[in-house]
Write a protein that holds these residues in place. Structure first.
Motif, PDB file in Angstrom:
ATOM      1  N   PHE A  40       0.814  -1.217   0.000  1.00 43.77           N
ATOM      2  CA  PHE A  40       0.000   0.000   0.000  1.00 43.77           C
ATOM      3  C   PHE A  40       0.850   1.270   0.000  1.00 43.77           C
ATOM      4  O   PHE A  40       0.330   2.359  -0.243  1.00 43.77           O
ATOM      5  CB  PHE A  40      -0.932   0.007   1.213  1.00 43.77           C
ATOM      6  N   TYR A 122     -10.389  -6.213   0.526  1.00 40.78           N
ATOM      7  CA  TYR A 122      -9.244  -6.318  -0.369  1.00 40.78           C
ATOM      8  C   TYR A 122      -9.061  -7.786  -0.778  1.00 40.78           C
ATOM      9  O   TYR A 122      -8.965  -8.664   0.086  1.00 40.78           O
ATOM     10  CB  TYR A 122      -7.963  -5.848   0.309  1.00 40.78           C
ATOM     11  N   ILE A 124      -6.369  -9.982  -2.740  1.00 46.40           N
ATOM     12  CA  ILE A 124      -4.985  -9.844  -3.197  1.00 46.40           C
ATOM     13  C   ILE A 124      -4.509 -11.186  -3.747  1.00 46.40           C
ATOM     14  O   ILE A 124      -4.529 -12.205  -3.047  1.00 46.40           O
ATOM     15  CB  ILE A 124      -4.086  -9.391  -2.039  1.00 46.40           C
ATOM     16  N   HIS A 140       1.756  -4.911 -11.387  1.00 46.17           N
ATOM     17  CA  HIS A 140       1.025  -4.585 -10.165  1.00 46.17           C
ATOM     18  C   HIS A 140      -0.306  -3.944 -10.539  1.00 46.17           C
ATOM     19  O   HIS A 140      -0.370  -2.760 -10.832  1.00 46.17           O
ATOM     20  CB  HIS A 140       1.863  -3.636  -9.313  1.00 46.17           C
ATOM     21  N   HIS A 141      -1.366  -4.748 -10.532  1.00 46.76           N
ATOM     22  CA  HIS A 141      -2.690  -4.279 -10.922  1.00 46.76           C
ATOM     23  C   HIS A 141      -3.509  -3.967  -9.671  1.00 46.76           C
ATOM     24  O   HIS A 141      -3.605  -4.794  -8.767  1.00 46.76           O
ATOM     25  CB  HIS A 141      -3.423  -5.342 -11.747  1.00 46.76           C
ATOM     26  N   GLU A 142      -4.105  -2.787  -9.636  1.00 46.45           N
ATOM     27  CA  GLU A 142      -5.030  -2.427  -8.565  1.00 46.45           C
ATOM     28  C   GLU A 142      -6.354  -2.039  -9.221  1.00 46.45           C
ATOM     29  O   GLU A 142      -6.413  -1.058  -9.955  1.00 46.45           O
ATOM     30  CB  GLU A 142      -4.497  -1.273  -7.718  1.00 46.45           C
ATOM     31  N   LYS A 144     -10.504  -1.214  -9.125  1.00 41.18           N
ATOM     32  CA  LYS A 144     -11.668  -0.749  -8.382  1.00 41.18           C
ATOM     33  C   LYS A 144     -12.798  -0.479  -9.364  1.00 41.18           C
ATOM     34  O   LYS A 144     -12.582  -0.428 -10.587  1.00 41.18           O
ATOM     35  CB  LYS A 144     -11.344   0.543  -7.611  1.00 41.18           C
ATOM     36  N   VAL A 159     -11.546  -3.661  -3.542  1.00 39.54           N
ATOM     37  CA  VAL A 159     -10.245  -3.497  -4.185  1.00 39.54           C
ATOM     38  C   VAL A 159      -9.661  -4.870  -4.530  1.00 39.54           C
ATOM     39  O   VAL A 159      -9.600  -5.758  -3.678  1.00 39.54           O
ATOM     40  CB  VAL A 159      -9.263  -2.744  -3.266  1.00 39.54           C
ATOM     41  N   VAL A 161      -6.215  -6.575  -5.999  1.00 42.52           N
ATOM     42  CA  VAL A 161      -4.796  -6.359  -6.300  1.00 42.52           C
ATOM     43  C   VAL A 161      -4.228  -7.663  -6.847  1.00 42.52           C
ATOM     44  O   VAL A 161      -4.328  -8.716  -6.201  1.00 42.52           O
ATOM     45  CB  VAL A 161      -4.012  -5.930  -5.045  1.00 42.52           C
TER      46      VAL A 161
END
Length: 310
Positions: A40, A122, A124, A140-142, A144, A159, A161
């Motif tokens: 984060f 979250y 992940i 690194h995909h985030e 939303k 979210v 990730v």
């Protein structure tokens, strides 16, 4: 059962045993807290985590259940699903969304007084494969919910990730952030014999102490050996099936397509190769004792097609 001789000093992070020992146990939760905080990069600060029941049942008798690798919440009540995926599944994204519905639903308060105020969830995924070929460096995909017209985030409490680990190629000399160092440690843990000089933070001293195979008791050693065998069998099956399936299918399709032209034959060969690859993988997984439902999720074949495989 005799204990085998392992050729590694530290565990392979991508085995189920290692992942759950390092990130999924109360005694080692400081490792997971450090990893999440580094991911984060200061946007979220987790001081403590509580591990929750990793098996979640649906609301009805016939509902599907979900078994999470690691399921926990922080001191603010936010939920974290942390999954380690060795190989790509046809409906991988669907699975992530499905899993995220359980910690959402579990927040419902019975009665008429609930105002639907949800805590952030979250999901992940630490992936030992790539699902996005558009950019070899974008790992690194985030994700939303966003408004597709404005591009602005519509809802920030859900979210996803995804970390495509094969795309993380930084050398030790290129490591800058704590997150860089965590990804390097995860990817190279099984091939290291000493703690790298760049990983001098106290948390990595703890990581390498916990991950050292020689310090395992007999039960842990047996558990890790079995988990490592399953991982190696899976990896061998996937790589062998991919090569043989594509080669065999390409040859068959090319022969069938010669009369119709080389271009069409190539296309048929590739398509036949994909089908043959899936059947070869399914056949091998059947021998390992996996169910038709599990194999269907991994290969995309229907359960009927899997049951017809001899």
């Amino acid at each position: 059962m005799a204990l085998g001789n392992l050729d590694e000093r530290y565990v392979n992070f991508y085995t189920d045993f290692a992942f759950k020992k390092l990130f999924g146990t109360e005694v080692n939760k400081d490792l997971l807290i450090s990893f999440l905080n580094s991911m984060f990069n200061g946007k979220e600060v987790i001081r403590d985590l509580t591990y929750l029941n990793s098996e979640q049942l649906g609301t009805g008798e016939l509902d599907r259940k979900a078994v999470f690798d690691v399921y926990c919440e922080n001191e603010k009540g936010e939920k974290f699903l942390v999954e380690m995926q060795k190989a790509e599944q046809q409906f991988f994204k669907d699975r992530s969304v499905f899993y995220s519905t359980f910690p959402i639903r579990d927040q419902a308060i019975r009665g008429n007084s609930w105002d639907y105020n949800l805590k952030t969830v979250y999901t992940i995924g630490i992936l030992n494969f790539c699902f996005d070929d558009t950019d070899p460096e974008y790992f690194h995909h985030e994700v939303k919910l966003v408004d597709t017209k404005t591009g602005k985030v519509f809802y920030d409490k859900l979210v996803y990730v995804y970390l495509e680990m094969p795309k993380f190629t930084k050398t030790e000399a290129e490591l800058v952030t704590l997150f860089d160092k965590w990804l390097y440690a995860i990817r190279h843990l099984a091939t290291l014999f000493e703690r790298p000089a760049a990983l001098q933070e106290k948390v990595f001293q703890r990581l390498f102490e916990v991950a050292e195979i020689a310090k395992f008791n007999r039960q842990e050693r047996l558990g890790y050996e079995e988990s490592l065998k399953i991982y190696r069998d899976w990896y061998s099956i996937m790589t062998t099936a991919e090569k043989k399936g594509l080669d065999r299918g390409f040859e068959r399709g090319l022969e069938q397509g010669m009369a119709q032209g080389l271009e069409q034959g190539l296309e048929q060969g590739l398509e036949q190769g994909r089908i043959e690859e899936k059947r070869t993988i399914a056949r091998s997984l059947l021998r390992l004792g996996m169910s038709a439902e599990q194999i269907s999720a991994a290969t995309g074949l229907t359960e009927e097609e899997i049951n017809d495989i001899k």
